[in-house]
Design a protein around this motif. Sequence first.
Motif, mmCIF file in Angstrom:
data_model
loop_
_atom_site.group_PDB
_atom_site.id
_atom_site.type_symbol
_atom_site.label_atom_id
_atom_site.label_comp_id
_atom_site.label_asym_id
_atom_site.label_seq_id
_atom_site.Cartn_x
_atom_site.Cartn_y
_atom_site.Cartn_z
ATOM 1 N N HIS A 38 7.677 20.755 135.974
ATOM 2 C CA HIS A 38 8.397 21.677 136.229
ATOM 3 C C HIS A 38 8.204 22.086 137.872
ATOM 4 O O HIS A 38 7.194 22.494 138.035
ATOM 5 C CB HIS A 38 7.728 22.684 135.295
ATOM 6 C CG HIS A 38 8.029 22.287 133.901
ATOM 7 N ND1 HIS A 38 7.072 22.763 132.761
ATOM 8 C CD2 HIS A 38 9.146 21.691 133.185
ATOM 9 C CE1 HIS A 38 7.551 22.227 131.558
ATOM 10 N NE2 HIS A 38 8.782 21.808 131.806
ATOM 11 N N GLU A 57 6.475 25.155 139.087
ATOM 12 C CA GLU A 57 5.168 25.556 139.149
ATOM 13 C C GLU A 57 4.202 24.951 140.017
ATOM 14 O O GLU A 57 3.770 23.762 139.805
ATOM 15 C CB GLU A 57 4.545 24.759 137.557
ATOM 16 C CG GLU A 57 5.597 25.687 136.280
ATOM 17 C CD GLU A 57 5.546 24.813 134.972
ATOM 18 O OE1 GLU A 57 4.717 23.833 134.860
ATOM 19 O OE2 GLU A 57 6.169 25.373 134.046
ATOM 20 N N ARG A 86 12.424 24.633 136.597
ATOM 21 C CA ARG A 86 11.970 23.989 135.407
ATOM 22 C C ARG A 86 12.676 22.837 134.788
ATOM 23 O O ARG A 86 12.334 21.774 134.402
ATOM 24 C CB ARG A 86 11.970 25.128 134.513
ATOM 25 C CG ARG A 86 11.288 24.701 132.909
ATOM 26 C CD ARG A 86 11.009 25.884 132.200
ATOM 27 N NE ARG A 86 10.333 25.400 130.800
ATOM 28 C CZ ARG A 86 9.045 25.287 130.707
ATOM 29 N NH1 ARG A 86 8.151 25.629 131.660
ATOM 30 N NH2 ARG A 86 8.662 24.811 129.627
ATOM 31 N N HIS A 99 0.792 22.012 135.070
ATOM 32 C CA HIS A 99 1.682 22.921 134.771
ATOM 33 C C HIS A 99 1.198 24.532 135.038
ATOM 34 O O HIS A 99 -0.143 24.478 135.100
ATOM 35 C CB HIS A 99 1.976 22.903 133.280
ATOM 36 C CG HIS A 99 3.057 21.793 132.882
ATOM 37 N ND1 HIS A 99 4.150 21.839 132.531
ATOM 38 C CD2 HIS A 99 2.735 20.451 132.651
ATOM 39 C CE1 HIS A 99 4.703 20.636 132.243
ATOM 40 N NE2 HIS A 99 3.807 19.569 132.315
ATOM 41 N N GLU A 100 2.273 25.332 134.905
ATOM 42 C CA GLU A 100 1.659 26.591 135.028
ATOM 43 C C GLU A 100 2.466 27.672 134.148
ATOM 44 O O GLU A 100 3.617 26.748 133.437
ATOM 45 C CB GLU A 100 1.947 27.193 136.498
ATOM 46 C CG GLU A 100 1.318 26.476 137.608
ATOM 47 C CD GLU A 100 1.092 27.649 138.608
ATOM 48 O OE1 GLU A 100 0.426 28.327 138.655
ATOM 49 O OE2 GLU A 100 1.773 27.449 139.555
HETATM 50 ZN ZN LIG Z 1 5.297 23.530 132.771
#
Ligand SMILES: [Zn+2]
Lengths: 370, 183
Positions: free
Chosen positions: A91, A94, A162, A232-233
């Motif tokens: 994504h 992130e 994203r 990820h975040e």
């Molecule tokens: Zn993510």
Amino acid sequence: MAKRTKLAAVVVVLFLFASLANNAFAQAPSAQDIQGRYLIEHDYRPSSGLSRTGWLSDYYPELLGSPGDSKVYYFESAKPGGTLFVAGGTHANEIAGIMATAVFIENLNVEAGRVIVVPNLNNSAVSHQEKEVGLPAYASRGPQWISLETPSGTRFFKIGSRATNKAHQQVADPQGGYVHPDSNEAPLAGWEFRNLNRAYPGRTDSGLTQKIAYAVMQLLIREKVDVAFDYHEADAGGRLANMMVANPKNIETAAAALFDLELDYNLSLKLEPSNMEFRGLSHREWGAGTDAQSFLTETPNPAMVADAPEDTDVVNDPENPLGSRVAKHVYATVAVVRVYSGEHPDKAIVFSGLPGFEELTANGVGPYLQ
Amino acid sequence: MKRFILACAFIAALSASVFAQQSTAFAEKPALVTSIGQSADFEMIKVLLNRAKVPYTADSLVKAEKLDGSAKTLILVVGASSKGLGAAGISAEAELVRTHALLKKAKELKLSIIVMHVGGAARRGAMSDSFIKPCMEVADYAIVVASGDEDGLFTDLAAKAKINLAKVDRISAAGTPLAASFK
Ligand SMILES: [Zn+2]
């Protein structure tokens, strides 16, 4: 033809911005190599430990020349051992995941085994921040670039969305929503068709996102990856932030690593196993479809909070600065690799050169880039 | 004011550690560890037991019928995860039924029962609390991460059950009181 024009326009806009944002880009190599592989000339400056670079398209040639192709960095020791794979940018909004891979690329010295790094796993997603209808606002929020002060001056890193760029996907979002081909779950929103982390194990007869997923699976299989991380975040303060998700087959490795993180760095991460019913996610499909132990880490991103302002500072957030988030990804990986190597001495993965957990947390990422 | 808060924190920490040390070794080996609520905290406790070298078997979904007296101590890792319940294919109601039957059988077999709640505030709430209460009623000892007891639920339930409660500040600190409870 129309598609091609649109693509060219995206490229032009990006480079206009890049050259405005940073005249270092003006000195960078041309926008595309002979096969047209770059849309963005990402500024990663590998350590002397780099063995070679390759491309995702090496694992699935149909990606060659497409905006889904992405650079792969190999750090290989003469001493045999296991293979670690780390990916950021699944994504592209992130940014801590992307910068964690940059910290690997720019500092790594591998002493046993191999480390393979892909900083922008979805290189199409990083090409845009479109505010699409139906796409949650957090999914493309934040600055277009972040700038960091490094020993060699100010450097810039791109933030994206994203989702894969609509202009690149080649297949329209499904009306009535996206259903993973192997899923029994209710349909997801249509744009999730362009979410790389709903696309695994991927397919060759569908959109660009599905092809990227397929290429990643081929990489994991062909390189015989033993340990794989997807960075990820998530929204700061939410359920997912500060979590490690592990495939059930390797959850004991994750649990042991999380203990060490508490004991060694005072860092407490939550633990969840993959839900095997919920298809398409990296930790679930990488673990099921390859020999790799697979993990996903989530750090708290201030711009991903539901009602965060559009101009949220994703670098110097007082509670969760970029350095602290990057340190969590990097050291979660270090801890898992240590546990894995302890349990598989013949497949040990040993590396050095990374900045310390406390240093990264306290000083931020910039000082530890080239 | 700061000094006062510090002093309070110090006293709290001291009393927590005194509590923890109060429990003399009472539990016999080997242990059987199960999950009550299907959270991944179960995996963390397995690591704790490994590192403390306590012999155990682990079965996150063990049923009362499976208790045969070979394990002398039952460790209940309490805290609900709707994701975990979903992944295990069991409803919260069915999990509660399994729990009640398991506790009844453990009492009949006179097993020592240790409750562990290590997920903090994230493992509290209506569903988690419905698992916590019956477990605490029959427990001989409870070890909890303090952030899961901010409202004093565990403190109250431990007082009612007249059992010792060890409060630790993080999961990794739960190993010491856990290991110390085994003979
Ligand atoms: Zn993510």
